[in-house]
Motif scaffolding. Structure first.
Motif, short mmCIF file in Angstrom:
data_model
loop_
_atom_site.label_atom_id
_atom_site.label_comp_id
_atom_site.label_asym_id
_atom_site.label_seq_id
_atom_site.Cartn_x
_atom_site.Cartn_y
_atom_site.Cartn_z
N GLU A 51 0.83 -1.20 0.00
CA GLU A 51 0.00 0.00 0.00
C GLU A 51 0.86 1.25 0.00
N PHE A 52 0.32 2.32 -0.57
CA PHE A 52 1.04 3.58 -0.69
C PHE A 52 0.10 4.73 -0.32
N GLU A 53 0.71 5.81 0.16
CA GLU A 53 -0.07 6.96 0.59
C GLU A 53 -0.76 7.65 -0.58
N SER A 54 -0.15 7.61 -1.77
CA SER A 54 -0.71 8.32 -2.91
C SER A 54 -0.35 7.59 -4.20
N TYR A 55 -1.00 8.00 -5.29
CA TYR A 55 -0.68 7.43 -6.59
C TYR A 55 0.75 7.75 -6.97
N TYR A 88 -8.85 6.73 -9.40
CA TYR A 88 -9.08 5.68 -8.41
C TYR A 88 -8.51 4.33 -8.83
N GLY A 89 -7.91 4.24 -10.00
CA GLY A 89 -7.32 2.98 -10.42
C GLY A 89 -6.33 3.20 -11.54
N ALA A 90 -5.36 2.26 -11.66
CA ALA A 90 -4.37 2.39 -12.73
C ALA A 90 -3.66 1.06 -12.95
N VAL A 91 -3.16 0.89 -14.18
CA VAL A 91 -2.30 -0.24 -14.51
C VAL A 91 -1.01 0.32 -15.06
N LEU A 92 0.10 -0.03 -14.41
CA LEU A 92 1.43 0.33 -14.89
C LEU A 92 2.05 -0.90 -15.54
N CYS A 93 2.74 -0.70 -16.64
CA CYS A 93 3.27 -1.86 -17.35
C CYS A 93 4.66 -1.57 -17.90
N LEU A 124 -7.37 2.67 -5.55
CA LEU A 124 -7.59 3.45 -4.34
C LEU A 124 -8.62 2.73 -3.47
N VAL A 125 -8.27 2.37 -2.24
CA VAL A 125 -9.17 1.61 -1.36
C VAL A 125 -9.81 2.53 -0.33
N GLU A 126 -10.64 1.96 0.54
CA GLU A 126 -11.42 2.76 1.48
C GLU A 126 -10.55 3.59 2.42
N SER A 127 -9.37 3.10 2.75
CA SER A 127 -8.47 3.83 3.65
C SER A 127 -7.81 5.01 2.98
N LYS A 128 -8.20 5.29 1.70
CA LYS A 128 -7.63 6.38 0.91
C LYS A 128 -6.16 6.13 0.58
N ARG A 129 -5.77 4.88 0.56
CA ARG A 129 -4.42 4.49 0.17
C ARG A 129 -4.49 3.66 -1.10
N TRP A 130 -3.40 3.63 -1.83
CA TRP A 130 -3.33 2.88 -3.08
C TRP A 130 -2.77 1.49 -2.80
N ARG A 131 -3.58 0.47 -3.12
CA ARG A 131 -3.20 -0.92 -2.84
C ARG A 131 -2.91 -1.67 -4.14
N VAL A 132 -1.83 -2.45 -4.11
CA VAL A 132 -1.49 -3.29 -5.27
C VAL A 132 -2.39 -4.53 -5.26
N THR A 213 5.70 -3.66 6.92
CA THR A 213 6.72 -2.99 6.12
C THR A 213 6.22 -1.66 5.59
N GLN A 214 4.99 -1.65 5.08
CA GLN A 214 4.43 -0.41 4.56
C GLN A 214 4.28 0.61 5.68
N ALA A 215 3.90 0.13 6.88
CA ALA A 215 3.75 1.04 8.02
C ALA A 215 5.09 1.66 8.39
N ILE A 216 6.16 0.86 8.38
CA ILE A 216 7.49 1.38 8.67
C ILE A 216 7.90 2.40 7.63
N TYR A 217 7.68 2.04 6.37
CA TYR A 217 8.03 2.94 5.27
C TYR A 217 7.29 4.27 5.38
N ASN A 218 5.99 4.19 5.61
CA ASN A 218 5.18 5.42 5.72
C ASN A 218 5.65 6.28 6.89
N TYR A 219 5.93 5.62 8.02
CA TYR A 219 6.35 6.36 9.21
C TYR A 219 7.68 7.06 8.96
N LEU A 220 8.66 6.35 8.42
CA LEU A 220 9.98 6.95 8.20
C LEU A 220 9.92 8.08 7.18
#
Length: 667
Positions: A51-55, A88-93, A124-132, A213-220
């Motif tokens: 998960e990521f904070e933004s696109y 709210y959605g994307a595909v990267l290739c 984009l999920v309910e938590s307003k974060r971007w999930r793979v 891991t995502q929580a650690i990344y976001n916090y740092l």
């Protein structure tokens, strides 16, 4: 940017905003610290569940991964809401995905696409974060050398935004090289949650659950951007997985400069197998309140992990070794502290030992009587002979001579029994009286099953509460006058000096001088006189008993020492020493017994010691640390009221103008 490596597996020592930017040379050094051999580049692969904070964060991450892997990225699809046009959605290739259209093929340009299946789908999920949600890692073509530019076509606005976020991208590279993706997101779709949980049995790998891991990344990331002077460091194992983590926020780093003489290393959460393998460095401030001086997450209770943690703390504190270190009674900690802090006095926390009494002795016959005898030996003995005699009587009377725990305690007695620690300075962290405990920072915020993600959120709440308590105590100490309860000059003298909380403790000693009903000379040796002070103390069953205390007094040297060692344990004189001073006509407490650390204006008076060559100091980290500490005092004082704010702001602006004048004078 200051980077220090403890070993080849050290990662990402982060410090302040200057740490977010890297030159090519610094990147190469960082890769070496990540435990990656030179010439071989690796990056944590994308995985379902990340998960990521933004696109933009998600795109930057995948683009960085692609650069290291050797391919280019483009956006295959994007989905927007009709009304707000919010994505709210994307595909990267991979840029080799698909094939050119017929009209493009007719041109005289070589076909470069191969129908590559590599892609990443996110939403984009309910938590307003971007999930793979879906990942394909395999390519159907050869991957080239590291790519430095993405093939993504950017609009002017997007280009400008990415340029502004170049620092964030550099930080993304740095963090993701170090982090290990957990269950559902570790780069291996076949790795089950059970396998990840079992990793806690491995002493060389931090036990991370899904989302950690995502929580650690976001916090740092957040702390690097919002918390100047923030420090972190990671330790990787041979497989590139995170083994240990250490961090200190800016306010804690400032506190280290004032209060790192006595520290308690709290490993309760690690040793008791909490969900969070946390180790905290705890000190005590000018009000006697506990404060955080650093945090670590360790893979296990090993000497290697503790040694890494302690060495990293030393790096963060510019090599400042504590005078006294208090830990749990543990042979691993004993060896680790001896190696990293050879000049510090290492003691075992008495309250932790006494807390284990019900567990270790509860099954014995006559447990209540044994407990009472043990407490009498520990808390009432004034001389080693008294302790030895009382202990021997206890084990003989109750037949516990062969009890392993009691045997081990007795062997370690010089590390924990108060009667042997009278020359050790504790500044109130000795817990040398019944019922006293060493206060943990996070006890009200963490239970045994608290997940890491929740803890990182509560971490900031806990520190905010601690800071608020300190600010309120500062205001109370500065703006209120304590009520005097006696006519003793000692009370009046220190009511003007001590912070309010410390004065209350000292005031109790002054009041209890009246329970000391006899002060007589025992022995005279030149200028040194030994006095005997008798005190009526409240004993079991509300009965009063008389105890004798020997007090050494040297008028010439203005020295007074009581056998109870209250000054070393708590940082102020006891009722017995005060009685001897009063008996000899002394009307003021000698200055050597008024500790600077308990004064109302301690932070203004204290000058950090940078060592014997402090005048020649050229270390910019020390410059930054001292300037930040001084500026922080102005900020904290400046938010008390509007008037304080105006004065503080004007002072800072004037200071900046004077600094600019220095630069102009050198031109």
């Amino acid at each position: 940017m200051a980077q220090v490596s403890l070993n080849s597996k050290q990662v990402g020592l982060g410090q302040g905003r200057e740490n977010l930017q890297e030159t090519d040379g610094e990147k190469a050094a960082l890769e070496g610290q990540n435990g990656l051999p030179e010439g071989r580049k690796e990056f944590v692969a994308p995985a379902v569940g990340m998960e990521f904070e933004s696109y933009d964060d998600a795109y930057n991450y995948y683009n960085c991964y692609a650069r290291e892997a050797g391919f280019r990225v483009r956006v295959k699809n994007s989905w927007f809401k009709r009304n707000s046009r919010e994505k709210y959605g994307a595909v990267l290739c991979c840029s080799s995905q698909g094939f050119k259209r017929v009209k493009d093929v007719n041109r005289i340009r070589k076909e470069t696409r191969t129908g590559c299946p590599a892609m990443l789908r996110m939403r984009l999920v309910e938590s307003k974060r971007w999930r793979v949600l879906e990942v394909a890692l395999d390519h159907n073509h050869l991957l080239g050398a590291k790519v430095h530019k993405s093939a993504k076509k950017l609009g002017n606005g997007t280009k400008r935004k990415l340029q502004l976020n170049s620092d964030a991208e550099g930080r993304t590279i740095k963090l993701y090289r170090a982090l290990v993706i957990d269950a559902g997101g570790n780069g291996n779709s076949n790795c089950s949650a059970r396998e990840v949980r079992n990793s806690s049995d491995r002493p060389d790998q931090l036990n991370l659950k899904k989302g950690d891991t995502q929580a650690i990344y976001n916090y740092l990331c957040r702390m690097q951007l919002t918390n100047p002077n923030f420090f972190y460091s990671m330790d990787l194992n041979d497989e590139g997985r995170m083994r240990n983590l250490f961090w200190v926020d800016a306010r804690s780093r400032a506190a280290v400069g004032y209060f790192s003489d006595i520290i308690f290393i709290d490993n309760t959460y690690l040793s008791n197998r909490y969900e969070i393998p946390l180790v905290a460095f705890v000190g005590v401030n000018q009000h006697g309140q506990s404060l955080l001086l650093g945090c670590g997450l360790l893979a296990g209770e090993t000497a290697e992990s503790y040694i890494w943690l302690f060495k990293t703390w030393l790096i963060c504190t510019s090599g400042r070794s504590p005078q006294t270190i208090i830990t749990d009674r543990c042979s691993i900690l004993l060896s680790a502290v001896a190696e990293v802090f050879p000049r510090s006095q290492h003691r075992f926390g008495l309250s932790h030992i006494m807390k284990k009494v019900p567990e270790k002795l509860g099954g014995l016959h006559n447990y209540d009587a044994i407990r009472k005898a043990l407490f009498k030996s520990v808390y009432e003995a004034l001389k080693p002979f008294d302790f030895e005699a009382s202990w021997g009587f206890m084990i003989q009377r109750f037949g516990v001579t062969d009890h392993e725990w009691l045997q081990a305690l007795y062997e370690d007695r010089a590390q924990w029994a108060p009667v042997y620690l009278k020359d050790t300075f504790f500044a109130g962290m000795a817990a040398a009286r019944p019922g006293e405990i060493l206060n943990a920072i996070f006890d009200k915020y963490v239970h045994k099953q608290t997940p890491l993600k929740e803890f990182l959120d509560k971490y900031e709440l806990a520190l905010q509460k601690k800071h608020k308590e300190e600010v309120l105590a500062d205001l109370e100490s500065r703006n209120s006058t304590p009520t005097l309860k006696t006519r003793c000059p000692f009370e009046l003298q220190l009511s003007k000096v001590y912070t309010r909380q410390i004065f209350k403790k000292f005031q109790l000693e002054v009041e209890e001088m009246y329970s000391c009903f006899s002060t007589t000379q025992l022995h005279v040796d030149g200028p040194i006189v030994i006095f005997l002070v008798k005190e009526r103390v409240l004993a079991e069953g509300n009965r009063r008993e008389i105890r004798d205390y020997e007090v050494l007094y040297n008028r010439a040297a203005a020295e007074v020492r009581c056998i109870c060692s209250c000054f070393n344990f708590y940082g102020y004189l006891c009722r017995h020493a005060l009685s001897v001073l009063n008996f000899n006509g002394v009307e003021e407490v000698p200055s050597k017994y008024i500790l600077l650390r308990w004064k109302k204006d301690y932070k203004r008076l204290y000058t950090p010691d940078h060592g014997p060559n402090c005048a020649d100091v050229t270390d910019r980290i020390q410059w930054f640390t001292q300037l930040y500490r001084s500026a922080l005092q102005v900020v904290e004082e400046g938010v008390i009221s509007l008037d304080h704010y105006k004065v503080a702001l004007q002072s800072l602006e004037e200071s900046l103008s004077r600094v600019h004048d220095v630069e102009e004078n050198h031109e």
